[in-house]
Design a protein around this motif. Structure first.
Motif, PDB file in Angstrom:
ATOM      1  N   SER A  20      -1.386  16.256   9.791  1.00  0.00           N
ATOM      2  CA  SER A  20      -0.771  15.048   9.483  1.00  0.00           C
ATOM      3  C   SER A  20      -0.842  13.753  10.598  1.00  0.00           C
ATOM      4  O   SER A  20      -1.489  12.986  10.551  1.00  0.00           O
ATOM      5  CB  SER A  20       0.297  15.025   8.912  1.00  0.00           C
ATOM      6  N   ILE A  21      -0.393  14.124  11.805  1.00  0.00           N
ATOM      7  CA  ILE A  21      -0.358  13.367  12.860  1.00  0.00           C
ATOM      8  C   ILE A  21      -1.831  12.929  13.236  1.00  0.00           C
ATOM      9  O   ILE A  21      -2.503  11.876  13.535  1.00  0.00           O
ATOM     10  CB  ILE A  21       0.048  13.959  14.165  1.00  0.00           C
ATOM     11  N   VAL A  72       0.074  -0.032   9.660  1.00  0.00           N
ATOM     12  CA  VAL A  72       0.541   1.028   8.883  1.00  0.00           C
ATOM     13  C   VAL A  72       0.410   2.190   9.332  1.00  0.00           C
ATOM     14  O   VAL A  72       1.196   3.077   9.331  1.00  0.00           O
ATOM     15  CB  VAL A  72       0.140   0.691   7.276  1.00  0.00           C
ATOM     16  N   PHE A  73      -0.901   2.644   9.465  1.00  0.00           N
ATOM     17  CA  PHE A  73      -1.412   3.982  10.011  1.00  0.00           C
ATOM     18  C   PHE A  73      -0.656   4.213  11.446  1.00  0.00           C
ATOM     19  O   PHE A  73      -0.360   5.314  11.615  1.00  0.00           O
ATOM     20  CB  PHE A  73      -2.800   4.114  10.052  1.00  0.00           C
ATOM     21  N   ARG A  74      -0.592   3.490  12.213  1.00  0.00           N
ATOM     22  CA  ARG A  74      -0.047   3.641  13.771  1.00  0.00           C
ATOM     23  C   ARG A  74       1.328   3.648  13.700  1.00  0.00           C
ATOM     24  O   ARG A  74       1.987   4.907  14.292  1.00  0.00           O
ATOM     25  CB  ARG A  74      -0.393   2.545  14.555  1.00  0.00           C
ATOM     26  N   TYR A  75       2.152   3.156  12.742  1.00  0.00           N
ATOM     27  CA  TYR A  75       3.517   3.235  12.561  1.00  0.00           C
ATOM     28  C   TYR A  75       3.773   4.738  11.951  1.00  0.00           C
ATOM     29  O   TYR A  75       4.819   5.205  12.404  1.00  0.00           O
ATOM     30  CB  TYR A  75       3.910   2.014  11.782  1.00  0.00           C
ATOM     31  N   SER A  76       3.096   4.845  11.009  1.00  0.00           N
ATOM     32  CA  SER A  76       3.106   6.078  10.083  1.00  0.00           C
ATOM     33  C   SER A  76       2.917   7.303  11.199  1.00  0.00           C
ATOM     34  O   SER A  76       3.827   8.717  11.086  1.00  0.00           O
ATOM     35  CB  SER A  76       2.296   6.365   8.890  1.00  0.00           C
ATOM     36  N   GLU A  77       2.002   7.183  12.083  1.00  0.00           N
ATOM     37  CA  GLU A  77       1.645   8.166  12.899  1.00  0.00           C
ATOM     38  C   GLU A  77       2.764   8.312  13.986  1.00  0.00           C
ATOM     39  O   GLU A  77       3.119   9.457  14.529  1.00  0.00           O
ATOM     40  CB  GLU A  77       0.195   7.875  13.919  1.00  0.00           C
ATOM     41  N   VAL A 134      -0.436  17.195  24.524  1.00  0.00           N
ATOM     42  CA  VAL A 134      -1.215  17.996  23.367  1.00  0.00           C
ATOM     43  C   VAL A 134      -1.840  17.031  22.365  1.00  0.00           C
ATOM     44  O   VAL A 134      -3.034  17.269  22.055  1.00  0.00           O
ATOM     45  CB  VAL A 134      -0.350  18.965  22.857  1.00  0.00           C
ATOM     46  N   LEU A 135      -0.949  16.211  21.945  1.00  0.00           N
ATOM     47  CA  LEU A 135      -1.494  15.362  20.562  1.00  0.00           C
ATOM     48  C   LEU A 135      -2.439  14.324  20.971  1.00  0.00           C
ATOM     49  O   LEU A 135      -3.361  14.267  20.230  1.00  0.00           O
ATOM     50  CB  LEU A 135      -0.233  14.689  19.965  1.00  0.00           C
ATOM     51  N   PRO A 136      -2.344  13.431  21.941  1.00  0.00           N
ATOM     52  CA  PRO A 136      -3.458  12.692  22.364  1.00  0.00           C
ATOM     53  C   PRO A 136      -4.705  13.438  22.708  1.00  0.00           C
ATOM     54  O   PRO A 136      -5.575  12.806  22.474  1.00  0.00           O
ATOM     55  CB  PRO A 136      -2.647  12.161  23.667  1.00  0.00           C
ATOM     56  N   THR A 137      -4.635  14.474  23.517  1.00  0.00           N
ATOM     57  CA  THR A 137      -5.931  15.058  23.770  1.00  0.00           C
ATOM     58  C   THR A 137      -6.561  15.618  22.619  1.00  0.00           C
ATOM     59  O   THR A 137      -7.736  15.530  22.408  1.00  0.00           O
ATOM     60  CB  THR A 137      -5.709  16.235  24.638  1.00  0.00           C
ATOM     61  N   ALA A 138      -5.886  16.319  21.631  1.00  0.00           N
ATOM     62  CA  ALA A 138      -6.483  16.659  20.619  1.00  0.00           C
ATOM     63  C   ALA A 138      -6.967  15.700  19.271  1.00  0.00           C
ATOM     64  O   ALA A 138      -8.217  15.782  18.977  1.00  0.00           O
ATOM     65  CB  ALA A 138      -5.482  17.359  19.769  1.00  0.00           C
ATOM     66  N   SER A 139      -6.244  14.665  19.507  1.00  0.00           N
ATOM     67  CA  SER A 139      -6.880  13.378  18.840  1.00  0.00           C
ATOM     68  C   SER A 139      -8.144  12.819  19.433  1.00  0.00           C
ATOM     69  O   SER A 139      -9.035  12.529  18.620  1.00  0.00           O
ATOM     70  CB  SER A 139      -5.829  12.312  18.783  1.00  0.00           C
ATOM     71  N   THR A 140      -8.167  12.772  20.755  1.00  0.00           N
ATOM     72  CA  THR A 140      -9.366  12.230  21.404  1.00  0.00           C
ATOM     73  C   THR A 140     -10.454  13.245  21.232  1.00  0.00           C
ATOM     74  O   THR A 140     -11.689  13.008  21.077  1.00  0.00           O
ATOM     75  CB  THR A 140      -8.975  12.183  22.974  1.00  0.00           C
ATOM     76  N   LEU A 141     -10.402  14.499  21.429  1.00  0.00           N
ATOM     77  CA  LEU A 141     -11.689  15.287  21.241  1.00  0.00           C
ATOM     78  C   LEU A 141     -12.091  15.362  19.889  1.00  0.00           C
ATOM     79  O   LEU A 141     -13.247  15.546  19.793  1.00  0.00           O
ATOM     80  CB  LEU A 141     -10.947  16.930  21.610  1.00  0.00           C
ATOM     81  N   LEU A 142     -11.143  15.291  18.778  1.00  0.00           N
ATOM     82  CA  LEU A 142     -11.391  15.149  17.469  1.00  0.00           C
ATOM     83  C   LEU A 142     -12.576  13.589  17.273  1.00  0.00           C
ATOM     84  O   LEU A 142     -13.615  13.731  16.689  1.00  0.00           O
ATOM     85  CB  LEU A 142     -10.589  15.229  16.550  1.00  0.00           C
ATOM     86  N   LEU A 143     -11.835  12.465  17.882  1.00  0.00           N
ATOM     87  CA  LEU A 143     -12.498  11.541  18.066  1.00  0.00           C
ATOM     88  C   LEU A 143     -13.737  11.460  18.752  1.00  0.00           C
ATOM     89  O   LEU A 143     -14.893  10.769  18.116  1.00  0.00           O
ATOM     90  CB  LEU A 143     -11.483  10.301  18.462  1.00  0.00           C
ATOM     91  N   TYR A 144     -14.089  12.143  19.876  1.00  0.00           N
ATOM     92  CA  TYR A 144     -15.153  12.305  20.436  1.00  0.00           C
ATOM     93  C   TYR A 144     -16.107  13.029  19.557  1.00  0.00           C
ATOM     94  O   TYR A 144     -17.325  12.481  19.610  1.00  0.00           O
ATOM     95  CB  TYR A 144     -14.898  13.338  21.654  1.00  0.00           C
ATOM     96  N   ILE A 145     -15.900  14.051  18.955  1.00  0.00           N
ATOM     97  CA  ILE A 145     -16.890  14.858  18.273  1.00  0.00           C
ATOM     98  C   ILE A 145     -17.255  13.892  16.752  1.00  0.00           C
ATOM     99  O   ILE A 145     -18.477  13.832  16.654  1.00  0.00           O
ATOM    100  CB  ILE A 145     -16.219  16.089  17.556  1.00  0.00           C
ATOM    101  N   LEU A 146     -16.533  13.143  16.312  1.00  0.00           N
ATOM    102  CA  LEU A 146     -16.643  12.339  14.912  1.00  0.00           C
ATOM    103  C   LEU A 146     -17.540  10.897  15.312  1.00  0.00           C
ATOM    104  O   LEU A 146     -18.316  10.639  14.592  1.00  0.00           O
ATOM    105  CB  LEU A 146     -15.550  11.734  14.373  1.00  0.00           C
ATOM    106  N   THR A 147     -17.296  10.648  16.667  1.00  0.00           N
ATOM    107  CA  THR A 147     -18.171   9.251  17.160  1.00  0.00           C
ATOM    108  C   THR A 147     -19.444   9.999  17.541  1.00  0.00           C
ATOM    109  O   THR A 147     -20.511   9.153  17.191  1.00  0.00           O
ATOM    110  CB  THR A 147     -17.443   8.702  18.441  1.00  0.00           C
ATOM    111  N   VAL A 148     -19.482  10.925  17.917  1.00  0.00           N
ATOM    112  CA  VAL A 148     -21.283  11.212  18.342  1.00  0.00           C
ATOM    113  C   VAL A 148     -21.767  11.673  17.257  1.00  0.00           C
ATOM    114  O   VAL A 148     -23.000  11.373  17.047  1.00  0.00           O
ATOM    115  CB  VAL A 148     -21.107  12.288  19.390  1.00  0.00           C
ATOM    116  N   ILE A 149     -21.211  12.260  16.004  1.00  0.00           N
ATOM    117  CA  ILE A 149     -21.848  12.842  14.751  1.00  0.00           C
ATOM    118  C   ILE A 149     -22.100  11.358  14.159  1.00  0.00           C
ATOM    119  O   ILE A 149     -23.333  11.250  13.680  1.00  0.00           O
ATOM    120  CB  ILE A 149     -21.035  13.727  13.970  1.00  0.00           C
ATOM    121  N   GLY A 150     -21.137  10.489  14.145  1.00  0.00           N
ATOM    122  CA  GLY A 150     -21.552   9.260  13.344  1.00  0.00           C
ATOM    123  C   GLY A 150     -22.798   8.280  13.899  1.00  0.00           C
ATOM    124  O   GLY A 150     -23.659   7.841  13.343  1.00  0.00           O
TER     125      GLY A 150
END
Length: 583
Positions: A20-21, A72-77, A134-150
Motif C-alpha cells: 500500500s505504501i 492526498v496521496f502524500r498524506y495517505s502515504e 527500505v521504503l524509499p529505496t523500494a519506491s525509487t527502484l520501482l519508479l526507476y523501472i516504470l520511468t524507463v518503460i514509459g
C-alpha cells in the motif's frame, strides 16, 4: 543470518501495508508528474491565446485534480507508512524486552550504558532503517523501472539515455555514498555509544564524582566527547552538500536532454510544440523523488551497526539461555521449602578462577543460615544462584526438587530479598509497599507496618500513607527505609527471605533494633543472611564461613564458639564493641 530476523519477518507480516505504501508513493509521484505535465501544457497553450476558454478548461481541471491528488496521496502515504513503522517498532521493543528482561543481573557481557544504547538508539535505528532506507529505496527502484518503460514507448534510445542518468542517481551515487560513509557512520556510532556509557557511569556514580571534587573533569571530558561527535556530524554534512551538488548536475543534464528530445519530436512533427514545457517539467518531480535515495542508502551502515548490536545482544541472550534449563512451572509447596546445593561449582565467563568451589549444604523450612566471608568470597554469587539468576557450572541448586534456574518465573512467590540499599520509588509510602503485592488491602498494609514499628510514625505525618518518600526514599532515614523495605518483604509473604547485608551503614543502635525486628517478624521463614560481621549470630541455626569460594567452616554459634579458636576471636573482636555501643 540473525540480522535478517530483525527485518524479513516484519516485511512478511506487514507485506500488504508495504505494498500500500509503494502504491501510494507511485500515485504521489505520478500525481506530481501529471501536475507538472498539465501545468506545462496549460502554460504553453494559454500563451498561444486560444479562441475559447474551453480549449484549456480540461487542463485547468486536471491541474486542480492532480494538485489535490498529490497532497492526498502524500498524506495517505505518510499515514500508512507511520502506522507500519509504529507497529514494527512496538514488535521490536517487545521482542527486545523479552530478550533482556529474563537475563537482568545474569552473565550478560553488556554494561548498563550499552543496554540503554540498544533501547534508545538501536531500536530507533531499525525503525529508521524501514522508514528512511527500505521504503524509499523500494519506491525509487520501482519508479526507476516504470520511468524507463514509459519513456520506451516514445523512443528506446532516449529511454536508454535517461536510464543511464537515472542509474547514476539511483545506483551509482548511492553505492559510492554507501562505501564512502560506512567508516564514518561506524566511527560515529561507536563514539555515540561511548558517550552513552560514559554518561550512564557518571550518573550512577555522581555522588563519588562530587565528593572527589572531579566534577569539572567529568564535564570537560563529556564536552570533548560531544565535540568529537559534532565534528563527525559536520564532516557528514559537508559530504552531503557535495553529493547533492553532483546530483543536481545530473538533473541539469537530464533537463537539457529532455529539452533536446522534445524539440526533436516537435521538429519531426511527432509532438505538438505545446508539449515541450510539459515534458521538461516532469523531470522536476521525478528528480525530487530520486535524489533522496543516496541519502537513504548511505545511512545503511549506521542502521547496520544498530542491527549488529541488537543481533549480538540476541545471540548473547540465546547463548545464556542455552546453558539454562527451559522454564517450567513450580508446582510444589509454597509454604514448606527445602533448598539443596550439591557439589556446586561456578565461574564467570572469561574468569580462570572459580567463584564457588564444591559447595554443599541444605536448608529446610524455618532454618536460619548466616553466610559470612570477605568481599570476593562468593557470598553474592551464592545468592544469585539460589535465585536462579545464574546457573551453576557444575553441581545443582534446587528448591523442593526444582532447579532454581528453571523456575525463575515463579521465584518471586518463593524468595524475597532485603538488601543493603533497598530502592524506594518517588511515590507514596503506600505505593512503595504495594509494589510487593498490588492486591494488598489497607488493613494488610497497616498490619505489616505495625510489625516493623512504623505505623504510628507514618500515621503522624500530615499525609499519612500518602506521604511521598521523595527521590530514592530521601524523606526517611536509613533505618526507616530499611523498615519500609522489610514491610514490603512481609507483604510479599514468601517462605524464603534473603538478607543481603541489610544493616550496612546503620549505627549500632539502629542495627540492633532492625535485627530484632527482622528476627521477630520473619519467624518461621527460611532466612539466608549474608553479612560481614558477627552481630546477631546467636539467633542463627547455622553459620557458614566462605573463603575463596569454599566453605572454610560451618556450625551453630555455640558449636563454633567451643570448637573454633578463629571464630571465637572474631566474635570477641566484633560482638563486645557492638554490645557496648548498644547499651
Amino acid at each position: 543470518m540473525r540480522q535478517r530476523d530483525w527485518i524479513v519477518p516484519y516485511v512478511k507480516q506487514y507485506k500488504y501495508r508495504m505494498l500500500s505504501i509503494l502504491l501510494l508513493s507511485m500515485l504521489t509521484v505520478g500525481s506530481a508528474g501529471a501536475l507538472m505535465f498539465t501545468s506545462g501544457y496549460l502554460i504553453s497553450k494559454a500563451s498561444l491565446q486560444p479562441e475559447t476558454i474551453l480549449l484549456v478548461y480540461v487542463p485547468i481541471v486536471l491541474v486542480r485534480a492532480f494538485g489535490l491528488g498529490r497532497s492526498v496521496f502524500r498524506y495517505s502515504e505518510r499515514l500508512v507508512s507511520h502506522d507500519f513503522i509504529l507497529r514494527v517498532l512496538a514488535k521490536m521493543r517487545t521482542r527486545l524486552y523479552h530478550l533482556v528482561e529474563p537475563k537482568v543481573g545474569a552473565s550478560l557481557r553488556y554494561k548498563t550504558g550499552e543496554i540503554l544504547g540498544v533501547l534508545a538508539e538501536d531500536i530507533e535505528g531499525l525503525q529508521d532503517l524501514f522508514l528512511r532506507t527500505v521504503l524509499p529505496t523500494a519506491s525509487t527502484l520501482l519508479l526507476y523501472i516504470l520511468t524507463v518503460i514509459g519513456l520506451g514507448f516514445f523512443s528506446i534510445p532516449f529511454a536508454l539515455l535517461m536510464a543511464m542518468y537515472l542509474f547514476l542517481l539511483v545506483v551509482a551515487m548511492p553505492l559510492f555514498s554507501l562505501f564512502h560513509m560506512k567508516a564514518v557512520h561506524q566511527a560515529y556510532k561507536k563514539q555515540k555509544n561511548d558517550v552513552y556509557q560514559y554518561v550512564t557511569d557518571g550518573f550512577l556514580g555522581i555522588s563519588d564524582w562530587l565528593m572527589s571534587g572531579q566534577k569539572k573533569n567529568f564535564f570537560d571530558r563529556y564536552y570533548q566527547m560531544e565535540q568529537r561527535l559534532d565534528q563527525m556530524g559536520r564532516r557528514t554534512k559537508t559530504w552531503t552538500y557535495y553529493r547533492e551538488f553532483v546530483g543536481q548536475l545530473v538533473i541539469a543534464a537530464m533537463i537539457v536532454s529532455m529539452i533536446c528530445f522534445a524539440a526533436s519530436l516537435v521538429s519531426n512533427d511527432q509532438l505538438a510544440g505545446v508539449f515541450i514545457a510539459a515534458f521538461v517539467l516532469v523531470v522536476f518531480p521525478l528528480s525530487e523523488a530520486l535524489l533522496p535515495v543516496s541519502n537513504a542508502v548511505e545511512k545503511y551502515p549506521r542502521y547496520e551497526e544498530s542491527l549488529n548490536r541488537v543481533t549480538q545482544l540476541e545471540n548473547e541472550c540465546a547463548e545464556s539461555v542455552s546453558g539454562v534449563n527451559k522454564q517450567e512451572a513450580y508446582t510444589a509447596s509454597l509454604s514448606d521449602i527445602t533448598i539443596n546445593m550439591n557439589g556446586l561449582h561456578f565461574s564467570y565467563e572469561g574468569d580462570t578462577m572459580e567463584a564457588l568451589k564444591d559447595v554443599t549444604f541444605s536448608a529446610k523450612q524455618g532454618k536460619k543460615i548466616a553466610i559470612i566471608g570477605k568481599s570476593g568470597a562468593g557470598k553474592s554469587t551464592l545468592l544469585k544462584l539460589l535465585q536462579g539468576v545464574l546457573s551453576p557450572t557444575n553441581g545443582t541448586v534446587s528448591i523442593n526438587g526444582f532447579e532454581a534456574s528453571a523456575i525463575t518465573n515463579d521465584t518471586p512467590k518463593l524468595i524475597s530479598v532485603l538488601n543493603q540499599n533497598p530502592y524506594l520509588f518517588y511515590t507514596s509510602v503506600a505505593n512503595n509497599l504495594l509494589l510487593a503485592n498490588e492486591h494488598a488491602s489497607e488493613e494488610e498494609i497497616i498490619e505489616v507496618m505495625k510489625k516493623v514499628k512504623l505505623h504510628d510514625y507514618i500515621r503522624s505525618l500530615p499525609d499519612g500513607y500518602n506521604t511521598s518518600v521523595h527521590e530514592t526514599g530521601q524523606r526517611f532515614s536509613g533505618g526507616e527505609r530499611q523498615r519500609i523495605a522489610l514491610a514490603r518483604v512481609l507483604l510479599q509473604d514468601t517462605p524464603v527471605v534473603m538478607l543481603d547485608e541489610p544493616t550496612v551503614g546503620l549505627d549500632p543502635i539502629t542495627e540492633h533494633d532492625l535485627l530484632s525486628t527482622i528476627f521477630r517478624t520473619l519467624e518461621g521463614k527460611t532466612l539466608i543472611w549474608v553479612t560481614h560481621h558477627l552481630v546477631g549470630m546467636e539467633n542463627m541455626d547455622e553459620i557458614v564461613f566462605f573463603e575463596e569460594g569454599r566453605i572454610k567452616m560451618r556450625g551453630s554459634h555455640q558449636e563454633l564458639l567451643h570448637e573454633s579458636e578463629h571464630y571465637r576471636k572474631l566474635y570477641e573482636l566484633d560482638h563486645p564493641m557492638h554490645l557496648e555501643e548498644v547499651k
